[in-house]
Design an enzyme around this catalytic site. Structure first.
Site, PDB file in Angstrom:
ATOM      1  CB  ALA A   1     -30.998   9.441 -50.641  1.00 35.69           C
TER       2      ALA A   1
ATOM      3  CG  PHE B   1     -37.184   9.572 -56.416  1.00 41.08           C
ATOM      4  CD1 PHE B   1     -36.303  10.608 -56.665  1.00 41.08           C
ATOM      5  CD2 PHE B   1     -37.329   8.578 -57.371  1.00 41.08           C
ATOM      6  CE1 PHE B   1     -35.589  10.674 -57.847  1.00 41.08           C
ATOM      7  CE2 PHE B   1     -36.622   8.619 -58.563  1.00 41.08           C
ATOM      8  CZ  PHE B   1     -35.752   9.668 -58.797  1.00 41.08           C
TER       9      PHE B   1
ATOM     10  CG  ASN C   1     -33.956   2.187 -46.779  1.00 42.40           C
ATOM     11  OD1 ASN C   1     -33.458   2.072 -47.892  1.00 42.40           O
ATOM     12  ND2 ASN C   1     -33.867   3.306 -46.074  1.00 42.40           N
TER      13      ASN C   1
HETATM   14  N1  CTP Z   1     -36.775  12.260 -47.710  1.00 37.86           N
HETATM   15  C1  CTP Z   1     -36.141  13.265 -47.002  1.00 37.86           C
HETATM   16  N2  CTP Z   1     -35.888  13.101 -45.674  1.00 37.86           N
HETATM   17  C2  CTP Z   1     -36.303  11.997 -45.014  1.00 37.86           C
HETATM   18  C3  CTP Z   1     -36.992  10.986 -45.728  1.00 37.86           C
HETATM   19  C4  CTP Z   1     -37.206  11.152 -47.078  1.00 37.86           C
HETATM   20  O1  CTP Z   1     -35.796  14.283 -47.590  1.00 37.86           O
HETATM   21  N3  CTP Z   1     -36.053  11.860 -43.733  1.00 37.86           N
HETATM   22  C5  CTP Z   1     -37.007  12.459 -49.149  1.00 37.86           C
HETATM   23  C6  CTP Z   1     -36.648  11.263 -50.022  1.00 37.86           C
HETATM   24  O2  CTP Z   1     -35.314  11.334 -50.501  1.00 37.86           O
HETATM   25  C7  CTP Z   1     -37.657  11.377 -51.164  1.00 37.86           C
HETATM   26  C8  CTP Z   1     -38.869  12.017 -50.509  1.00 37.86           C
HETATM   27  O3  CTP Z   1     -38.393  12.638 -49.319  1.00 37.86           O
HETATM   28  O4  CTP Z   1     -37.214  12.228 -52.191  1.00 37.86           O
HETATM   29  C9  CTP Z   1     -39.949  11.030 -50.123  1.00 37.86           C
HETATM   30  O5  CTP Z   1     -39.390   9.942 -49.409  1.00 37.86           O
HETATM   31  P1  CTP Z   1     -40.280   8.719 -48.943  1.00 37.86           P
HETATM   32  O6  CTP Z   1     -39.433   7.726 -48.230  1.00 37.86           O
HETATM   33  O7  CTP Z   1     -41.136   8.255 -50.074  1.00 37.86           O
HETATM   34  O8  CTP Z   1     -41.299   9.440 -47.948  1.00 37.86           O
HETATM   35  P2  CTP Z   1     -41.201   9.909 -46.471  1.00 37.86           P
HETATM   36  O9  CTP Z   1     -41.231  11.386 -46.465  1.00 37.86           O
HETATM   37  O10 CTP Z   1     -40.079   9.258 -45.755  1.00 37.86           O
HETATM   38  O11 CTP Z   1     -42.614   9.423 -45.900  1.00 37.86           O
HETATM   39  P3  CTP Z   1     -43.148   7.930 -45.649  1.00 37.86           P
HETATM   40  O12 CTP Z   1     -41.930   7.111 -45.231  1.00 37.86           O
HETATM   41  O13 CTP Z   1     -44.148   8.097 -44.591  1.00 37.86           O
HETATM   42  O14 CTP Z   1     -43.743   7.446 -46.940  1.00 37.86           O
END
Ligand code: CTP
Length: 398
Positions: free
Chosen positions: A268, A317, A203
């Site tokens: 991240a 985040f 990404n």
């Molecule tokens: N995060 C995590 N593990 C993942 C994805 C995200 O711990 N596999 C953490 C990110 O570092 C961030 C938070 O969860 O602090 C939210 O990440 P975000 O990308 O906004 O959300 P997602 O949980 O991935 O959900 P979506 O992609 O559906 O918005």
């Protein structure tokens, strides 16, 4: 910030011009003091041009008022001696005051930093090392010298520290050490999902937010472990870094360090899905379409729930392109966070890849803080202030 840069006789003197230039660029006020021998290497005019101020290079001169060393000591917030030769180190270690710089240093009671630079044999002389040690004992900060090829052709320790290192130590000297003794894990950047030996999915995350947080926390004295996905960024000074590629690797690295940590900031952007099968061989271009089946990766924050200790602060985040508050609110509770930094990644004000961010902080107790668009480095400071506030609250209630 008001800074005195003391310049002594070392061939690394030309790098002090960069330092003065950088300090001025960052809007600090700089006065340069040169020793007589330093003026043999570079004329004061060069430093006058960089600092936009007269340079002081003599104790007794018609141009310098009699009590200038006292006035300057009252004016300055911090003093850095860069480069610091063996002579100034020896003089200050023994309380000598026989020129303007050494006399000023006796009159100044603010933080003083020495950045030694000299030939490696000179640097390793017992007497020099003892003087350096004596400076430490007296409360002076020593900015570590680098190792490498020196101007004389010798290879070893004795190179003046890099500009970023000098800047970090100067800023740290005037920053309240409010996170001293605190260990923080900060994650940054994107992880990748590998398809075959030459391809991966990822990404747009730039890692800027996580790296800014790591830098800001180190300035406040925290011990920072930065766990970075695939980003080409210089490791902030004073930070230890673990590089990872996949979401699973990021989780494993966090789990290793988490037991001794006081907090985790998940800045991240871990990849949420990875190909069901990794192809050991390069996928060939056989048809007009290619269908990939992806499996869900571990949600790192959710998976940590059973191992997080009550004293550990967890900050996440939320990167959202729509329904910012509602989605962030859901993540705040599902991911067991103390607070979440919600930011919009759609449109021209997107936080992704930008130096700027417009964020809303959402807290467990329901309150919200809307932060105007600002540099990520400034936003990092706000986030760290909130982390400190939560730690203090937790201390008071236990
Ligand atoms: N995060 C995590 N593990 C993942 C994805 C995200 O711990 N596999 C953490 C990110 O570092 C961030 C938070 O969860 O602090 C939210 O990440 P975000 O990308 O906004 O959300 P997602 O949980 O991935 O959900 P979506 O992609 O559906 O918005």
């Amino acid at each position: 910030m008001k800074i005195v840069v003391g310049v002594t006789a070392s061939i690394a003197i030309y790098k002090a011009l960069d330092l003065v230039n950088q300090l001025r660029k960052e809007q600090h006020e700089v006065r340069v003091v040169m020793t007589a021998h330093a003026c043999e290497f570079v004329r004061p005019l060069a430093f006058e041009t960089m600092s936009h101020q007269p340079v002081i290079s003599a104790m007794f001169s018609a141009q310098i008022p009699a009590l200038e060393h006292i006035e300057l000591a009252k004016w300055a917030d911090v003093c850095v001696i860069a480069p610091a030769d063996a002579n100034i180190i020896a003089k200050v270690a023994n309380g000598l005051a026989d020129d303007f710089l050494s006399t000023f240093l006796l009159a100044f009671d603010g933080p003083v930093l020495f950045a030694p630079a000299m030939n490696t044999v000179m640097f390793h002389q017992d007497v020099v090392q003892k003087n350096v040690q004596r400076l430490r004992e007296l409360g002076y900060e020593i900015i570590p010298s680098d190792s490498g090829r020196l101007a004389c052709g010798d290879v070893g320790e004795g190179k003046l520290a890099e500009l970023e290192t000098l800047m970090f130590y100067i800023k740290k000297a005037v920053t309240k050490q409010s996170l001293a003794g605190v260990k923080l894990i900060i994650t940054a950047g994107p992880t990748i999902a590998k398809l075959d030996p030459v391809r991966y999915i990822t990404n747009y995350s730039s890692g800027k937010m996580g790296f800014s947080l790591a830098y800001g926390a180190a300035l406040r004295g925290a011990k920072v472990v930065l766990i970075a996905g695939r980003v080409q960024r210089q490791t902030p000074v004073g930070v230890s870094r673990i590089d990872v590629e996949t979401t699973e690797e990021m989780r494993n690295a966090i789990v290793q360090v988490l037991p001794e940590a006081d907090g985790l900031i998940m800045a991240a952007a871990p990849a949420d899905y990875a190909p069901e099968h990794y192809s050991e061989e390069k996928i060939k271009k056989t048809g007009d379409k290619l269908t990939l089946i992806l499996d869900k990766n571990v949600d790192i924050l959710k998976s940590l729930k059973p191992v997080v200790q009550p004293h550990q602060v967890l900050i996440g985040f939320a990167a959202e392109s729509h329904k910012l508050i509602a989605n962030a609110q859901r993540k705040l509770s599902e991911k067991n966070l103390d607070f979440i930094v919600a930011n919009n990644i759609a449109g021209e004000n997107s936080a992704f890849q930008s130096d700027y961010d417009t964020a809303v902080l959402l807290f467990q107790d329901g309150h919200r803080e809307e932060l105007e668009r600002q540099l990520k480095i400034n936003l990092a400071d706000k986030i760290l202030d909130e982390l400190e506030r939560l730690r203090a609250l937790r201390r008071d209630t236990h």
